[in-house]
Design a protein around this motif. Structure first.
Motif, mmCIF file in Angstrom:
data_model
loop_
_atom_site.group_PDB
_atom_site.id
_atom_site.type_symbol
_atom_site.label_atom_id
_atom_site.label_comp_id
_atom_site.label_asym_id
_atom_site.label_seq_id
_atom_site.Cartn_x
_atom_site.Cartn_y
_atom_site.Cartn_z
ATOM 1 N N LEU A 1 36.934 32.783 4.920
ATOM 2 C CA LEU A 1 37.663 31.681 4.306
ATOM 3 C C LEU A 1 37.679 30.502 5.270
ATOM 4 N N GLN A 2 37.531 29.296 4.735
ATOM 5 C CA GLN A 2 37.484 28.110 5.590
ATOM 6 C C GLN A 2 38.357 27.002 4.998
ATOM 7 N N GLY A 3 39.396 26.606 5.736
ATOM 8 C CA GLY A 3 40.180 25.423 5.392
ATOM 9 C C GLY A 3 40.786 25.430 4.015
ATOM 10 N N ILE A 4 41.423 26.532 3.618
ATOM 11 C CA ILE A 4 41.969 26.647 2.268
ATOM 12 C C ILE A 4 43.335 25.962 2.190
ATOM 13 N N ASP A 5 43.455 24.956 1.327
ATOM 14 C CA ASP A 5 44.732 24.297 1.024
ATOM 15 C C ASP A 5 45.086 24.620 -0.427
ATOM 16 N N LEU A 6 45.723 25.763 -0.610
ATOM 17 C CA LEU A 6 46.059 26.257 -1.945
ATOM 18 C C LEU A 6 47.492 25.869 -2.285
ATOM 19 N N HIS A 7 47.712 25.457 -3.523
ATOM 20 C CA HIS A 7 49.049 25.124 -4.010
ATOM 21 C C HIS A 7 49.348 25.999 -5.230
ATOM 22 N N VAL A 8 50.366 26.843 -5.124
ATOM 23 C CA VAL A 8 50.759 27.747 -6.203
ATOM 24 C C VAL A 8 52.051 27.223 -6.817
ATOM 25 N N PRO A 9 52.027 26.776 -8.070
ATOM 26 C CA PRO A 9 53.243 26.260 -8.695
ATOM 27 C C PRO A 9 54.324 27.336 -8.805
ATOM 28 N N ALA A 10 55.559 26.929 -8.566
ATOM 29 C CA ALA A 10 56.687 27.863 -8.628
ATOM 30 C C ALA A 10 56.950 28.303 -10.058
ATOM 31 N N GLY A 11 57.227 29.603 -10.219
ATOM 32 C CA GLY A 11 57.595 30.131 -11.515
ATOM 33 C C GLY A 11 56.479 30.142 -12.534
ATOM 34 N N ARG A 12 55.245 30.050 -12.082
ATOM 35 C CA ARG A 12 54.080 30.036 -12.976
ATOM 36 C C ARG A 12 53.097 31.128 -12.564
ATOM 37 N N TRP A 13 52.070 31.302 -13.392
ATOM 38 C CA TRP A 13 51.024 32.281 -13.093
ATOM 39 C C TRP A 13 49.787 31.531 -12.618
ATOM 40 N N THR A 14 49.382 31.829 -11.384
ATOM 41 C CA THR A 14 48.153 31.285 -10.813
ATOM 42 C C THR A 14 47.131 32.389 -10.688
ATOM 43 N N CYS A 15 45.918 32.136 -11.152
ATOM 44 C CA CYS A 15 44.848 33.129 -11.078
ATOM 45 C C CYS A 15 43.751 32.626 -10.151
ATOM 46 N N ILE A 16 43.362 33.475 -9.196
ATOM 47 C CA ILE A 16 42.288 33.155 -8.255
ATOM 48 C C ILE A 16 41.003 33.807 -8.764
ATOM 49 N N VAL A 17 39.974 32.999 -8.966
ATOM 50 C CA VAL A 17 38.712 33.503 -9.505
ATOM 51 C C VAL A 17 37.561 32.991 -8.654
ATOM 52 N N GLY A 18 36.390 33.550 -8.905
ATOM 53 C CA GLY A 18 35.193 33.124 -8.196
ATOM 54 C C GLY A 18 34.158 34.227 -8.185
ATOM 55 N N PRO A 19 32.933 33.924 -7.794
ATOM 56 C CA PRO A 19 31.873 34.937 -7.754
ATOM 57 C C PRO A 19 32.193 36.039 -6.749
ATOM 58 N N ASN A 20 31.455 37.125 -6.848
ATOM 59 C CA ASN A 20 31.604 38.207 -5.874
ATOM 60 C C ASN A 20 31.347 37.670 -4.465
ATOM 61 N N GLY A 21 32.191 38.095 -3.524
ATOM 62 C CA GLY A 21 32.026 37.677 -2.148
ATOM 63 C C GLY A 21 32.575 36.304 -1.828
ATOM 64 N N ALA A 22 33.304 35.705 -2.767
ATOM 65 C CA ALA A 22 33.830 34.358 -2.539
ATOM 66 C C ALA A 22 35.017 34.345 -1.585
ATOM 67 N N GLY A 23 35.666 35.502 -1.390
ATOM 68 C CA GLY A 23 36.823 35.572 -0.504
ATOM 69 C C GLY A 23 38.144 35.699 -1.226
#
Length: 283
Positions: A30-52
């Motif tokens: 993983l490199q320089g991840i600035d992730l923002h997860v909204p409060a009280g909501r559902w966030t889904c992380i997706v991506g190709p195999n091996g994306a991290g």
């Protein structure tokens, strides 16, 4: 699974990372991840195999070392006592095949009770609140009546539901789920979606890693990883999110609106001539 929940509504808590990086040995994942997860909501992380994707969720749960910051509200989670952090962020790892996996000889009730350890004193007996939380988690996942069954006698899908119940028993305001739908059939996947929506209604922030893109697009917020970088984050119903998703999967998917829901469908590659030319291949 049942969406019933009797606990008080928690104050929604958001989650974010600042310049988060992680490695597996000498390899940067993983490199320089600035992730923002909204409060009280559902966030889904997706991506190709091996994306991290799984590594990112592990960093959020502090089960994998990282550089940068993970902030829960305004608190740096690295500075929280481990027990406090465990009370505020419940974690379901992929397959739970590590040392965190309960013994196959463990009863279902006892396995789910493990989720209450952050709330319990050293060697203290379970309280009425602990037992109520376990009973509720079993009901939410459709496992009521399984108390004395042992994990080793369960199917893969049944075991997955018990492990989800263990995470729910924590009653944390943030729920981190890595591949929670593995081994679940379609009806139980639908039950899981209903449960997530009920948890959101109760103020719980849910972050999941999913391979099922048609279900991921039903989330509120989608974060797309590609080659260890955060390619895009945004609303699941936004056109920019759909464009980024197609790009992440090398235009091998199409996204359509079906019965009020967005769905992602795979596109078939052009067949190779040799596969249909009648040529004989010796091996």
């Amino acid at each position: 699974m049942s969406a019933q929940q009797s606990t008080p509504t928690p104050t929604p808590i958001g989650l974010r990372t600042q310049q988060l990086s992680a490695a597996h040995g000498p390899c940067t994942v993983l490199q320089g991840i600035d992730l923002h997860v909204p409060a009280g909501r559902w966030t889904c992380i997706v991506g190709p195999n091996g994306a991290g994707k799984s590594t990112l969720l592990q960093c959020l749960a502090h089960s994998h070392p990282y550089q940068g910051q993970v902030l829960l509200g305004e608190q740096d989670t690295a500075h929280m006592p481990a027990r406090q952090r465990a009370c505020r962020m419940a974690w379901l790892g992929q397959g739970q095949t590590s040392a965190n996996s309960p013994s196959p000889d463990l009863r279902v009730w006892d396995a789910v009770m493990l989720g209450r350890w952050p709330h319990q004193g050293w060697l203290s007996a379970p309280t009425q609140a602990d037992e109520a939380a376990v009973a509720q988690a079993l009901a939410q996942t459709g496992c009521t009546g399984w108390d004395n069954r042992v994990l080793g006698a369960l199917s893969g899908g049944e075991r997955q539901r018990v492990l989800l119940a263990r995470a729910l028993a924590v009653q944390a305001p943030v729920l981190l789920l890595d591949e929670p739908l593995s081994h679940l059939d379609a009806p139980h996947q639908a039950d899981w979606l209903q449960l997530v929506r009920h948890l959101n209604h109760q103020g719980v922030t849910v972050v999941s890693v999913l391979h099922e893109l048609h279900l991921a697009l039903q989330a509120d917020h989608v974060a797309i990883l590609r080659a260890g970088r955060l390619q895009h984050q945004g609303r699941a119903d936004d056109a920019a999110t759909h464009s980024a998703l197609r790009e992440a999967f090398a235009q091998r998917i199409t996204i359509h609106r079906v019965d009020g829901h967005w769905v992602a469908l795979p596109t078939m590659p052009e067949p190779r001539l040799s596969a249909f030319s009648g040529e004989s291949h010796e091996h």
